[in-house]
Design a protein around this motif. Structure first.
Motif, mmCIF file in Angstrom:
data_model
loop_
_atom_site.group_PDB
_atom_site.id
_atom_site.type_symbol
_atom_site.label_atom_id
_atom_site.label_comp_id
_atom_site.label_asym_id
_atom_site.label_seq_id
_atom_site.Cartn_x
_atom_site.Cartn_y
_atom_site.Cartn_z
ATOM 1 N N LYS A 100 110.596 29.650 76.176
ATOM 2 C CA LYS A 100 109.299 29.357 76.770
ATOM 3 C C LYS A 100 108.841 27.870 76.803
ATOM 4 C CE LYS A 100 105.970 32.252 78.825
ATOM 5 N NZ LYS A 100 105.204 33.544 78.762
ATOM 6 N N ALA A 101 108.802 27.451 75.642
ATOM 7 C CA ALA A 101 108.302 26.023 75.201
ATOM 8 C C ALA A 101 109.328 24.953 76.190
ATOM 9 C CB ALA A 101 108.421 25.733 73.943
ATOM 10 N N LEU A 102 110.630 25.439 76.122
ATOM 11 C CA LEU A 102 111.572 24.221 76.812
ATOM 12 C C LEU A 102 111.259 24.679 78.160
ATOM 13 C CD1 LEU A 102 113.928 22.468 76.282
ATOM 14 C CD2 LEU A 102 115.367 24.401 76.006
ATOM 15 N N ASP A 103 111.032 25.895 78.666
ATOM 16 C CA ASP A 103 110.796 25.899 80.002
ATOM 17 C C ASP A 103 109.635 25.093 80.491
ATOM 18 O OD1 ASP A 103 113.109 27.635 80.108
ATOM 19 O OD2 ASP A 103 111.763 29.641 80.086
ATOM 20 N N PHE A 104 108.473 25.312 79.730
ATOM 21 C CA PHE A 104 107.511 24.612 80.264
ATOM 22 C C PHE A 104 107.424 22.879 80.218
ATOM 23 C CE2 PHE A 104 104.771 28.351 79.440
ATOM 24 C CZ PHE A 104 104.250 28.611 80.336
ATOM 25 N N ALA A 105 108.413 22.521 79.028
ATOM 26 C CA ALA A 105 108.600 21.131 79.290
ATOM 27 C C ALA A 105 109.302 20.544 80.131
ATOM 28 C CB ALA A 105 109.465 20.788 77.862
ATOM 29 N N ASP A 106 110.418 21.353 80.594
ATOM 30 C CA ASP A 106 111.153 21.030 81.845
ATOM 31 C C ASP A 106 110.551 20.914 83.108
ATOM 32 O OD1 ASP A 106 113.833 20.771 80.514
ATOM 33 O OD2 ASP A 106 114.017 23.138 80.635
ATOM 34 N N LYS A 107 109.387 22.032 83.170
ATOM 35 C CA LYS A 107 108.416 22.054 84.499
ATOM 36 C C LYS A 107 107.671 20.623 84.604
ATOM 37 C CE LYS A 107 108.152 26.983 85.146
ATOM 38 N NZ LYS A 107 107.348 28.044 85.089
ATOM 39 N N ALA A 108 107.095 20.458 83.219
ATOM 40 C CA ALA A 108 106.256 19.236 82.843
ATOM 41 C C ALA A 108 107.241 17.872 83.446
ATOM 42 C CB ALA A 108 105.915 18.984 81.576
ATOM 43 N N LEU A 109 108.272 17.844 82.771
ATOM 44 C CA LEU A 109 109.573 16.488 83.267
ATOM 45 C C LEU A 109 109.576 16.658 84.643
ATOM 46 C CD1 LEU A 109 111.043 14.240 82.274
ATOM 47 C CD2 LEU A 109 112.955 16.218 81.604
ATOM 48 N N ASN A 116 107.624 8.899 89.450
ATOM 49 C CA ASN A 116 108.529 7.727 89.035
ATOM 50 C C ASN A 116 107.949 6.733 87.774
ATOM 51 O OD1 ASN A 116 110.766 8.249 90.698
ATOM 52 N ND2 ASN A 116 109.473 7.321 92.456
ATOM 53 N N SER A 117 107.266 7.402 87.145
ATOM 54 C CA SER A 117 106.520 7.027 85.952
ATOM 55 C C SER A 117 107.505 6.956 84.808
ATOM 56 C CB SER A 117 105.105 7.792 85.843
ATOM 57 O OG SER A 117 104.599 7.239 84.437
ATOM 58 N N ILE A 118 107.907 5.787 84.298
ATOM 59 C CA ILE A 118 108.715 5.846 83.089
ATOM 60 C C ILE A 118 108.232 6.354 81.983
ATOM 61 C CG2 ILE A 118 109.950 4.375 81.506
ATOM 62 C CD1 ILE A 118 110.578 2.343 84.036
ATOM 63 N N ALA A 119 106.841 5.960 81.808
ATOM 64 C CA ALA A 119 105.984 6.376 80.605
ATOM 65 C C ALA A 119 105.824 7.865 80.555
ATOM 66 C CB ALA A 119 104.693 5.743 80.636
ATOM 67 N N LYS A 120 105.559 8.490 81.659
ATOM 68 C CA LYS A 120 105.207 9.844 81.989
ATOM 69 C C LYS A 120 106.527 10.633 81.418
ATOM 70 C CE LYS A 120 101.251 10.107 85.016
ATOM 71 N NZ LYS A 120 101.104 10.852 86.329
ATOM 72 N N THR A 121 107.654 10.335 81.985
ATOM 73 C CA THR A 121 109.049 11.025 81.757
ATOM 74 C C THR A 121 109.132 10.662 80.201
ATOM 75 O OG1 THR A 121 110.196 9.120 82.824
ATOM 76 C CG2 THR A 121 109.817 10.958 84.146
ATOM 77 N N ALA A 122 109.111 9.594 79.805
ATOM 78 C CA ALA A 122 109.549 9.309 78.418
ATOM 79 C C ALA A 122 108.771 10.327 77.529
ATOM 80 C CB ALA A 122 109.215 7.990 78.026
ATOM 81 N N VAL A 123 107.634 10.482 77.872
ATOM 82 C CA VAL A 123 106.637 11.609 76.772
ATOM 83 C C VAL A 123 107.210 12.830 77.070
ATOM 84 C CG1 VAL A 123 104.573 12.735 76.736
ATOM 85 C CG2 VAL A 123 104.645 10.179 77.114
ATOM 86 N N ARG A 124 107.567 13.144 78.220
ATOM 87 C CA ARG A 124 108.151 14.732 78.362
ATOM 88 C C ARG A 124 109.679 14.859 77.754
ATOM 89 N NH1 ARG A 124 103.634 16.628 78.798
ATOM 90 N NH2 ARG A 124 102.350 15.667 80.573
ATOM 91 N N ARG A 125 110.361 13.839 77.865
ATOM 92 C CA ARG A 125 111.614 13.761 77.153
ATOM 93 C C ARG A 125 111.562 13.888 75.704
ATOM 94 N NH1 ARG A 125 115.798 12.408 81.172
ATOM 95 N NH2 ARG A 125 114.724 11.709 82.825
ATOM 96 N N SER A 126 110.627 12.983 75.205
ATOM 97 C CA SER A 126 110.378 13.161 73.654
ATOM 98 C C SER A 126 109.870 14.818 73.419
ATOM 99 C CB SER A 126 109.297 12.298 73.360
ATOM 100 O OG SER A 126 109.860 10.844 73.332
ATOM 101 N N GLN A 127 109.000 15.391 74.175
ATOM 102 C CA GLN A 127 108.619 16.552 73.944
ATOM 103 C C GLN A 127 109.873 17.637 73.973
ATOM 104 O OE1 GLN A 127 106.008 17.881 77.098
ATOM 105 N NE2 GLN A 127 104.488 18.794 75.536
#
Length: 134
Positions: A100-109, A116-127
Motif C-alpha cells: 500500500k505504501a508503494l502504491d501511494f508512492a507511485d500515485k504521488a510520483l 515536470n519538476s525534477i525536484a518533486k520527482t526526485a523526492v518521490r523516487r527517493s521515497q
C-alpha cells in the motif's frame, strides 16, 4: 507551528512539543470543520497526520491522512493530492503495509511527474526507493 515542535532540547522536550503542536492543529481542524473549509480541512488533517507520524503513532496518523485523501480526491488539486499520497506512503510504510505504501508512492510520483519538476520527482523516487529497500 514548526517552532512549537522543533524547539527545545532532547527527545523528551521534542515529544512534548509535538503533543502541543497536535493540540494546536486539532483546534485549527475544528475551525476548518465549523467553516466547512475543505482546503483548510485537508491541510489540517495532513498536518496532524504528519505530527502523529513524527510522534511514532502511525495508527493515529492513518485516520487523518485517509480523511485528507478523501477530501483532496474530491477537490481534485493534483499538487496537494500528491503531497497527501506522499504522506500516506510514509504512514502505511510505518504500519508495515509495504504494498500500500508503494502504491501511494507511485500515485504521488505520477502526479508530481505531470509538473515536470525534477525536484518533486526526485523526492518521490527517493521515497519509493526507501520503501523498496525496507
Amino acid at each position: 507551528m514548526s517552532e512549537i515542535y522543533n524547539g527545545g532540547d532532547g527527545n523528551e522536550t521534542r515529544q512534548r512539543n509535538i503533543k502541543y503542536a497536535i493540540e494546536y492543529a486539532e483546534r485549527c481542524l475544528h475551525i476548518d470543520r465549523e467553516q466547512n473549509n475543505q482546503e483548510g480541512l485537508s491541510s489540517s488533517l495532513n498536518t496532524i497526520a504528519g505530527l502523529y507520524l513524527m510522534h511514532g503513532e502511525p495508527v493515529n496518523a492513518k485516520k487523518y491522512i485517509d480523511e485528507a485523501l478523501l477530501i483532496e480526491t474530491k477537490l481534485n488539486r493534483s499538487s496537494s493530492l500528491a503531497v497527501r499520497y506522499g504522506l500516506a506512503s510514509e504512514v502505511y510504510l510505518k504500519l508495515g503495509e509495504t504494498q500500500k505504501a508503494l502504491d501511494f508512492a507511485d500515485k504521488a510520483l505520477q502526479l508530481d511527474s505531470l509538473d515536470n519538476s525534477i525536484a518533486k520527482t526526485a523526492v518521490r523516487r527517493s521515497q519509493k526507493a526507501a520503501i523498496l529497500i525496507e
